[in-house]
Design an enzyme around this catalytic site. Sequence first.
Site, PDB file in Angstrom:
ATOM      1  N   LYS A   1      -9.522   1.144  -3.006  1.00  8.62           N
ATOM      2  CA  LYS A   1      -9.874   0.521  -0.604  1.00  8.62           C
ATOM      3  C   LYS A   1     -11.853   1.182  -0.455  1.00  8.62           C
ATOM      4  O   LYS A   1     -11.805   2.041  -0.433  1.00  8.62           O
ATOM      5  CB  LYS A   1      -9.318   1.029  -0.033  1.00  8.62           C
TER       6      LYS A   1
ATOM      7  N   CYS B   1      -5.061  -3.531   2.980  1.00  7.84           N
ATOM      8  CA  CYS B   1      -5.212  -2.898   3.964  1.00  7.84           C
ATOM      9  C   CYS B   1      -6.345  -2.639   4.827  1.00  7.84           C
ATOM     10  O   CYS B   1      -6.271  -4.683   5.288  1.00  7.84           O
ATOM     11  CB  CYS B   1      -4.931  -1.839   4.734  1.00  7.84           C
TER      12      CYS B   1
ATOM     13  N   GLU C   1       0.952  -1.347   0.082  1.00  3.11           N
ATOM     14  CA  GLU C   1       0.399  -0.435   0.365  1.00  3.11           C
ATOM     15  C   GLU C   1       0.940   1.648  -0.041  1.00  3.11           C
ATOM     16  O   GLU C   1       1.594   0.980   0.388  1.00  3.11           O
ATOM     17  CB  GLU C   1      -0.830  -0.199   1.627  1.00  3.11           C
TER      18      GLU C   1
END
Length: 278
Positions: free
Chosen positions: A113, A155, A43
């Site tokens: 995301k 994440c 990331e």
Amino acid sequence: MNKFIAAAIQMDSTGNLQENLAAITDFVDEAAARGAKLIAMPENVNYVGTESAANAEEVPGGPTFRHLSALAQKHQVWLHCGSIYEKNPDDPRPYNCNMVINPKGELVAKYHKLHPFDVVIKNGPEVKESDRICPGSDIVTVDTGEVGHWGLSICYDIRFGEMYRLMALEGAQILFTPADFTMNTGKDHWEPLLRARAIENGCYVIAPGQYGIKPKFQAYGKSLIVDPWGNVIAKAPDHPCVITAEIDLDYLDKVRKQIFTLENRRSDLYSLTRVQKG
């Protein structure tokens, strides 16, 4: 190609784009020299700092995409490009964006995301990632044909098992979780969560991480590659590096024929309207 080498790059990215791109080049060169056909990055691979909107780029078309596209063509590899901040035409907040680039240097998929890290801890800190990053709205898988069917995440998504199950049901064989995990949560949660996502879905999990002291916290690192049985088959030490492991899609099929979690789901009952309180 049922067997191939996959690499995960562990970075210590900073607020200097050119330095980060130079480090990526060195690591991709190394991974390709070690035989990797699939190379994954963490990331915030091109920038770690406090000015996310100011450092957002076009996808495709921006300097990071162009740089990575050239690397994919040079080495004839598939790149999972971790994540970068992507300009958002409809909002001042950028997206946190995965890019998938094929060996021709073409963008074949991108993912924004889904889950912002928005937490309020009593007598503790308050963090609201959605104030600066725009959440995405689509779950994304991509069938590369050559190096498996991929499920994309970033994440904090790792804590939402529903998302990974849906990607597995769509055919995903390899789940990617690039991250910039904090030391505080990473030391207790990182490996158990990644192994659980692999086991419950019968998938490989490739999780490249950031390492080092960042502007707001220390990044945990410990990048992992996990097989469908839940074994950690590659793990990064505490410094920027490349790790590699063999991906065997025939082995994945063998595991799924022993653990029938995808077939034995009771989807006829999976509805909150059916919950009985007694």
